[in-house]
Write an enzyme that holds these catalytic residues in place. Structure first.
Site, short mmCIF file in Angstrom:
data_model
loop_
_atom_site.label_atom_id
_atom_site.label_comp_id
_atom_site.label_asym_id
_atom_site.label_seq_id
_atom_site.Cartn_x
_atom_site.Cartn_y
_atom_site.Cartn_z
N LYS A 90 19.88 8.33 -29.12
CA LYS A 90 19.02 9.22 -28.34
C LYS A 90 19.48 10.69 -28.38
O LYS A 90 18.65 11.59 -28.32
CB LYS A 90 18.93 8.73 -26.89
N ASP A 126 11.86 7.73 -20.44
CA ASP A 126 12.65 6.77 -19.63
C ASP A 126 12.49 7.03 -18.12
O ASP A 126 12.27 6.09 -17.35
CB ASP A 126 14.14 6.85 -20.00
#
Ligand code: ATR
Length: 300
Positions: A90, A126
Site C-alpha cells: 500500500k 479503507d
C-alpha cells in the site's frame, strides 16, 4: 523475477452470445494474495450491476510491485482500468501514483488505483469502508460517543480521518509504543476534534469507550493486547479490523472484558471493495447484494 498470475480470472457480466466488447480489466496485487477474497467480491458486484469486467489476483514479487502494475497495464492494451493493492504494497502504491486523493494522502497509503489517460490515480477506500460498516451495516452511531483506536501503524493511520468524520466526542489513539500513538494523533490535530495519543497502560485513567477498534497486528500473531480493565462502556461495540473464521483473539478478549457487541473486519472488506467499485464504475452494489455476499463469505 517473473510475475506470477495467481488465479483464474473472475469475470462479471457474461453475454449469452459472446457479443460484449472486451471486458475492462482489474486486479488485486499483494504478496501473498492467494487468500484474497477481492476477485470473488468484484465478480459478484459486476454480476449484480451488469458491468462487463474481469478481476484477477496477481502475486507481485516483494521487490517488484511497480513492475507488476506496469506489466498489467501494458498487457491490458487499454482495457486495464484499475487495481486494488493489499499487504505489503500500500505504501509502494502511494509512491507509484501520479495523483493522490486527499483521503489517500491522509492515510499515507493507497489501496485503489485508477488508470486513466496514461496517468495513475491513487485513492484509499479503507477508512470509508470501515465507516460504512459501522454506521450502515452495524447501525452504530458514533456521533458524540467516545472512540478508542488501538494501534498506530499503517492500518490505524488509514482509518483515523474517517473516524474523525463520524464526529465522536473523543478519539483516543493508544499504542504499545507511546511515541508512535502521540505522533499519529499529532498528524491529525488540525481539525475540529484533535485525537489524543497515549500508551496502552494510560487507558486505565480514561473513562470507558463506546467503540473500541483494534488496528494492531497482535491478532495476526494470536497475541492478546495488554489492556487495562474497564475500557468498554455499557452497550459498547468492539471492532477488529482483522477477520477470521472464528472469533479473533481481540474479540474474545473484548467479550470477556464486557463489550456488548462484537464485529470483525469482514464488513469493512466488502464495503471498501464497494467503494473501489464505485470509483471505477460509478455504480454502488445494493445493500442487499453486499449483505448476501457477506453471508456467503462468512459461510465459506
Ligand atoms: P499494519 O500495517 O498492520 O498497521 P504496522 O504498521 O507494523 O502494521 O503496525 C502494527 C501495529 O500493531 C503497531 O501499532 C504495533 O505496536 P508498536 O508500534 O508498539 O509496535 C501493534 N502491535 C503489534 N503486535 C502487538 C502486540 N503484541 N501488542 C500490542 N501491539 C502490537
Amino acid at each position: 523475477m517473473p510475475i506470477t498470475r495467481q488465479l483464474i480470472i473472475e469475470c462479471g457480466a457474461q453475454s449469452a452470445h459472446g457479443e460484449l466488447p472486451s471486458p475492462d480489466r482489474y486486479a488485486v496485487f499483494g504478496n501473498p494474495v492467494a487468500h484474497s477474497k477481492s476477485p470473488r467480491i468484484h465478480a459478484a458486484f459486476a454480476r449484480a450491476t451488469g458491468e462487463n469486467l474481469c478481476y484477477e489476483s496477481r502475486l507481485a514479487p516483494l521487490d517488484g510491485f511497480v513492475e507488476a502494475v506496469r506489466q498489467f497495464i501494458l498487457e491490458g492494451e487499454g482495457c486495464a482500468k484499475g487495481a486494488n493493492v493489499t499487504v505489503p504494497f500500500k505504501e509502494d502504491a502511494f509512491r507509484l501514483a501520479d495523483e493522490l486523493t486527499p483521503r489517500a494522502r491522509a492515510a499515507g497509503a493507497v489501496n485503489t488505483l485508477c488508470f486513466h489517460e496514461g496517468r495513475i490515480w491513487g485513492d484509499n477506500t479503507d477508512g470509508a469502508g470501515l465507516a460504512r460498516d459501522i454506521a450502515g451495516n452495524l447501525a452504530f452511531f458514533a456521533a458524540d460517543r467516545r472512540i478508542l483506536l488501538l494501534g498506530a501503524g499503517g492500518a490505524a493511520r488509514g482509518v483515523v480521518e474517517s473516524l474523525l468524520a463520524l464526529s465522536p466526542a473523543a478519539l483516543v489513539i493508544a499504542n504499545r509504543g507511546t511515541d508512535k500513538a502521540k505522533a499519529l494523533a499529532a498528524a491529525f490535530a488540525g481539525g475540529a476534534l484533535a485525537p489524543r495519543g497515549m500508551g496502552l497502560a494510560a487507558l486505565a485513567e480514561e473513562p470507558a469507550f463506546d467503540l473500541v477498534i483494534n488496528a494492531t497486528s497482535a491478532s495476526l500473531a494470536g497475541e492478546a493486547l495488554p489492556l487495562p480493565a474497564g475500557i468498554f462502556a455499557a452497550g459498547s461495540l468492539a471492532y477488529d479490523l482483522m477477520y477470521d473464521k472464528g472469533e479473533t483473539p481481540f474479540l474474545a478478549q473484548a467479550r470477556e472484558d464486557g463489550a456488548a457487541r462484537l464485529a470483525d473486519g469482514l464488513g469493512m472488506l466488502v464495503e471498501q471493495a464497494a467503494e473501489s467499485f464505485f470509483l471505477w464504475r460509478g455504480k454502488r452494489p445494493e445493500a442487499a447484494v453486499r449483505a448476501a455476499l457477506m453471508r456467503q463469505l462468512r459461510a465459506t
